[in-house]
Scaffold this motif. Structure first.
Motif, PDB file in Angstrom:
ATOM      1  N   ASN A  88       0.846  -1.201   0.000  1.00  6.20           N
ATOM      2  CA  ASN A  88       0.000   0.000   0.000  1.00  6.20           C
ATOM      3  C   ASN A  88       0.875   1.241   0.000  1.00  6.20           C
ATOM      4  O   ASN A  88       1.971   1.264   0.566  1.00  6.20           O
ATOM      5  N   VAL A  89       0.381   2.277  -0.682  1.00  3.10           N
ATOM      6  CA  VAL A  89       1.216   3.438  -0.992  1.00  3.10           C
ATOM      7  C   VAL A  89       1.606   4.222   0.267  1.00  3.10           C
ATOM      8  O   VAL A  89       2.724   4.744   0.353  1.00  3.10           O
ATOM      9  N   ARG A  90       0.721   4.275   1.245  1.00  2.65           N
ATOM     10  CA  ARG A  90       1.039   5.052   2.446  1.00  2.65           C
ATOM     11  C   ARG A  90       2.241   4.452   3.175  1.00  2.65           C
ATOM     12  O   ARG A  90       3.180   5.158   3.534  1.00  2.65           O
ATOM     13  N   ASP A  91       2.215   3.138   3.364  1.00  3.43           N
ATOM     14  CA  ASP A  91       3.346   2.499   4.051  1.00  3.43           C
ATOM     15  C   ASP A  91       4.617   2.539   3.202  1.00  3.43           C
ATOM     16  O   ASP A  91       5.713   2.691   3.735  1.00  3.43           O
ATOM     17  N   ASP A  92       4.459   2.404   1.884  1.00  2.73           N
ATOM     18  CA  ASP A  92       5.648   2.517   1.008  1.00  2.73           C
ATOM     19  C   ASP A  92       6.302   3.894   1.169  1.00  2.73           C
ATOM     20  O   ASP A  92       7.527   3.989   1.304  1.00  2.73           O
ATOM     21  N   LEU A  93       5.488   4.948   1.140  1.00  2.00           N
ATOM     22  CA  LEU A  93       6.049   6.300   1.220  1.00  2.00           C
ATOM     23  C   LEU A  93       6.629   6.591   2.606  1.00  2.00           C
ATOM     24  O   LEU A  93       7.660   7.250   2.730  1.00  2.00           O
ATOM     25  N   ARG A  94       5.970   6.058   3.651  1.00  2.00           N
ATOM     26  CA  ARG A  94       6.531   6.233   4.997  1.00  2.00           C
ATOM     27  C   ARG A  94       7.877   5.519   5.108  1.00  2.00           C
ATOM     28  O   ARG A  94       8.834   6.058   5.665  1.00  2.00           O
ATOM     29  N   ALA A  95       7.943   4.300   4.566  1.00  2.00           N
ATOM     30  CA  ALA A  95       9.207   3.550   4.633  1.00  2.00           C
ATOM     31  C   ALA A  95      10.291   4.249   3.808  1.00  2.00           C
ATOM     32  O   ALA A  95      11.458   4.311   4.216  1.00  2.00           O
ATOM     33  N   TYR A  96       9.888   4.795   2.668  1.00  2.00           N
ATOM     34  CA  TYR A  96      10.842   5.492   1.795  1.00  2.00           C
ATOM     35  C   TYR A  96      11.441   6.699   2.513  1.00  2.00           C
ATOM     36  O   TYR A  96      12.661   6.869   2.585  1.00  2.00           O
ATOM     37  N   LEU A  97      10.576   7.539   3.079  1.00  2.00           N
ATOM     38  CA  LEU A  97      11.058   8.766   3.726  1.00  2.00           C
ATOM     39  C   LEU A  97      11.825   8.462   5.011  1.00  2.00           C
ATOM     40  O   LEU A  97      12.912   9.003   5.241  1.00  2.00           O
ATOM     41  N   SER A  98      11.281   7.554   5.839  1.00  2.00           N
ATOM     42  CA  SER A  98      11.994   7.294   7.097  1.00  2.00           C
ATOM     43  C   SER A  98      13.298   6.545   6.814  1.00  2.00           C
ATOM     44  O   SER A  98      14.310   6.786   7.492  1.00  2.00           O
ATOM     45  N   ALA A 193       0.025  14.683   4.059  1.00  2.00           N
ATOM     46  CA  ALA A 193      -0.238  15.925   3.327  1.00  2.00           C
ATOM     47  C   ALA A 193      -0.195  15.642   1.829  1.00  2.00           C
ATOM     48  O   ALA A 193      -1.089  16.048   1.079  1.00  2.00           O
ATOM     49  N   VAL A 194       0.841  14.918   1.394  1.00  2.00           N
ATOM     50  CA  VAL A 194       1.002  14.665  -0.025  1.00  2.00           C
ATOM     51  C   VAL A 194      -0.055  13.675  -0.547  1.00  2.00           C
ATOM     52  O   VAL A 194      -0.567  13.816  -1.655  1.00  2.00           O
ATOM     53  N   LEU A 195      -0.407  12.695   0.280  1.00  5.61           N
ATOM     54  CA  LEU A 195      -1.385  11.683  -0.146  1.00  5.61           C
ATOM     55  C   LEU A 195      -2.810  12.216  -0.130  1.00  5.61           C
ATOM     56  O   LEU A 195      -3.573  12.006  -1.079  1.00  5.61           O
ATOM     57  N   SER A 196      -3.161  12.880   0.975  1.00  3.62           N
ATOM     58  CA  SER A 196      -4.568  13.226   1.196  1.00  3.62           C
ATOM     59  C   SER A 196      -4.835  14.722   1.203  1.00  3.62           C
ATOM     60  O   SER A 196      -5.989  15.144   1.302  1.00  3.62           O
ATOM     61  N   GLY A 197      -3.784  15.533   1.132  1.00  3.95           N
ATOM     62  CA  GLY A 197      -3.982  16.977   1.146  1.00  3.95           C
ATOM     63  C   GLY A 197      -4.179  17.515   2.548  1.00  3.95           C
ATOM     64  O   GLY A 197      -4.154  16.768   3.536  1.00  3.95           O
TER      65      GLY A 197
ATOM     66  N   ILE B 187       4.062  23.709 -11.302  1.00  3.37           N
ATOM     67  CA  ILE B 187       3.810  24.440 -10.045  1.00  3.37           C
ATOM     68  C   ILE B 187       2.416  24.090  -9.527  1.00  3.37           C
ATOM     69  O   ILE B 187       2.240  23.786  -8.340  1.00  3.37           O
ATOM     70  N   ASP B 188       1.427  24.082 -10.436  1.00  3.90           N
ATOM     71  CA  ASP B 188       0.070  23.713 -10.020  1.00  3.90           C
ATOM     72  C   ASP B 188       0.028  22.280  -9.488  1.00  3.90           C
ATOM     73  O   ASP B 188      -0.646  21.991  -8.497  1.00  3.90           O
ATOM     74  N   ALA B 189       0.775  21.371 -10.153  1.00  2.00           N
ATOM     75  CA  ALA B 189       0.753  19.963  -9.737  1.00  2.00           C
ATOM     76  C   ALA B 189       1.317  19.827  -8.316  1.00  2.00           C
ATOM     77  O   ALA B 189       0.792  19.068  -7.496  1.00  2.00           O
ATOM     78  N   VAL B 190       2.392  20.565  -8.035  1.00  2.00           N
ATOM     79  CA  VAL B 190       2.999  20.508  -6.701  1.00  2.00           C
ATOM     80  C   VAL B 190       2.033  21.069  -5.660  1.00  2.00           C
ATOM     81  O   VAL B 190       1.770  20.441  -4.625  1.00  2.00           O
ATOM     82  N   VAL B 191       1.489  22.255  -5.940  1.00  2.00           N
ATOM     83  CA  VAL B 191       0.581  22.904  -4.983  1.00  2.00           C
ATOM     84  C   VAL B 191      -0.667  22.048  -4.771  1.00  2.00           C
ATOM     85  O   VAL B 191      -1.105  21.845  -3.628  1.00  2.00           O
ATOM     86  N   ASP B 192      -1.208  21.495  -5.854  1.00  2.00           N
ATOM     87  CA  ASP B 192      -2.442  20.714  -5.720  1.00  2.00           C
ATOM     88  C   ASP B 192      -2.195  19.385  -5.009  1.00  2.00           C
ATOM     89  O   ASP B 192      -3.074  18.903  -4.286  1.00  2.00           O
ATOM     90  N   ALA B 193      -0.993  18.798  -5.204  1.00  2.00           N
ATOM     91  CA  ALA B 193      -0.683  17.569  -4.468  1.00  2.00           C
ATOM     92  C   ALA B 193      -0.739  17.857  -2.976  1.00  2.00           C
ATOM     93  O   ALA B 193      -1.347  17.110  -2.200  1.00  2.00           O
ATOM     94  N   VAL B 194      -0.105  18.940  -2.558  1.00  2.00           N
ATOM     95  CA  VAL B 194      -0.037  19.253  -1.131  1.00  2.00           C
ATOM     96  C   VAL B 194      -1.401  19.703  -0.586  1.00  2.00           C
ATOM     97  O   VAL B 194      -1.778  19.376   0.538  1.00  2.00           O
ATOM     98  N   LEU B 195      -2.156  20.428  -1.418  1.00  2.03           N
ATOM     99  CA  LEU B 195      -3.459  20.929  -0.952  1.00  2.03           C
ATOM    100  C   LEU B 195      -4.526  19.840  -0.946  1.00  2.03           C
ATOM    101  O   LEU B 195      -5.276  19.704   0.019  1.00  2.03           O
TER     102      LEU B 195
END
Lengths: 200, 200
Positions: A88-98, A193-197, B187-195
């Motif tokens: 699942n993408v959330r755990d993949d991204l957490r593992a990647y960043l940590s 933030a990146v996954l769900s805004g 720029i929009d893609a980055v901002v919208d991903a975070v938002l």
């Protein structure tokens, strides 16, 4: 030819094709030189001496000292930083960043990488090596998102490299300002933030 | 006292309190030295000579050469980079990110900043100046999110500095790998991903 690698059949150069044995020997020698002398005392001469290889052989495979250093850095990193594939993408991204932050906190990898980033700001060859390395990393890490897209977890219109770039840039910022101690809660906040805004 | 600033009543030091006239004169001199000599030829001596100020006066106000350089950098940046307040968070963040990238593309500001980041990797005083500068910037830029939270556009549990840190780190990554040409769509893609996140 006076290249010492030509004297040993096991490390004979086979021209432009990389010979894995020699390549490993040179990488191992480069890592040893880096650990003993630090980045300031690192030189292709010292690596060549230690690997009993010729400088032209090294330069045939790595266009610059920085390119060799990025390979050494990545070789060391791989020990800690297995590419995540949890399903699942959330755990993949957490593992990647940590994993990235942890790797940089431990064993001098972070010090090597930040020195290479600094070097790249003044030396075109180092910048070229950094750019090539990062392009490869983005492609590799983008697979986390591509897999998530085939599972329907991420929208199809999202560029696969965008999210790893956002997370690794965040990690760069932390490394370059010596704020690598990121709590699990902070890692979750960044990933979410990146996954769900951040909207209500 | 032989400090030349003591000789001119207009620039007389008033002790530990910053005298705005002298501070401006020193910043202007520092900018001129930077533009003429580049970062490699920048020195507190040259700034003192040009501003007709004493080196101790400069060091009383700026603890290091790097601290002075960050002030010069920020002073120049402000010309292009007005803090955005459009009334909605998406446009604020787009203006923030595109303003930062544009500032770095133009007039040498990006070259100065990347050199300072590089310098901070080897010099503790430069790292301290970078850290202080970034802490101030995070606080300042966090107001975009605080205002959005009072308008109900961003969840109350989001740390106000998180989003500007993600966007500015992305910009750092682009600056430090010379990929500052970011399209409006990116720029929009980055901002919208975070938002709004990247989920379907």
């Amino acid at each position: 030819m006076t290249e010492t690698d030509e004297a040993s059949p096991a490390r004979r150069s086979i021209g432009a094709t990389r010979n894995p044995a020699s390549q490993d020997a040179i990488l191992a020698a480069a890592e040893a030189v880096l650990l003993e002398n630090g980045l300031g005392g690192f030189s292709i001469e010292a690596v060549a001496r230690r690997a009993r290889a010729g400088k032209p052989t090294i330069y045939r495979w790595w266009p610059s000292q920085a390119a060799l250093l990025f390979d050494v850095y990545h070789n060391r990193k791989r020990i800690n930083f297995i590419h995540p594939d949890t399903g699942n993408v959330r755990d993949d991204l957490r593992a990647y960043l940590s994993g990235l932050l942890q790797t940089w906190r431990e064993g001098g990898s972070g010090e090597v990488f930040r020195s290479l980033v600094a070097k790249a700001q003044g030396e075109p060859a180092a910048l070229a090596a950094l750019s090539a390395y990062m392009a490869e990393r983005r492609e590799q890490s983008g697979r986390i998102i591509e897999k998530a897209q085939t599972r329907g977890e991420v929208r199809a219109d999202v560029a696969p490299t965008l999210v790893p770039e956002l997370l690794s840039s965040f990690a760069w910022g932390r490394l370059l300002t010596e704020r690598l101690d990121v709590s699990d809660a902070e890692i979750d906040a960044v990933v979410d933030a990146v996954l769900s805004g951040i909207k209500p």
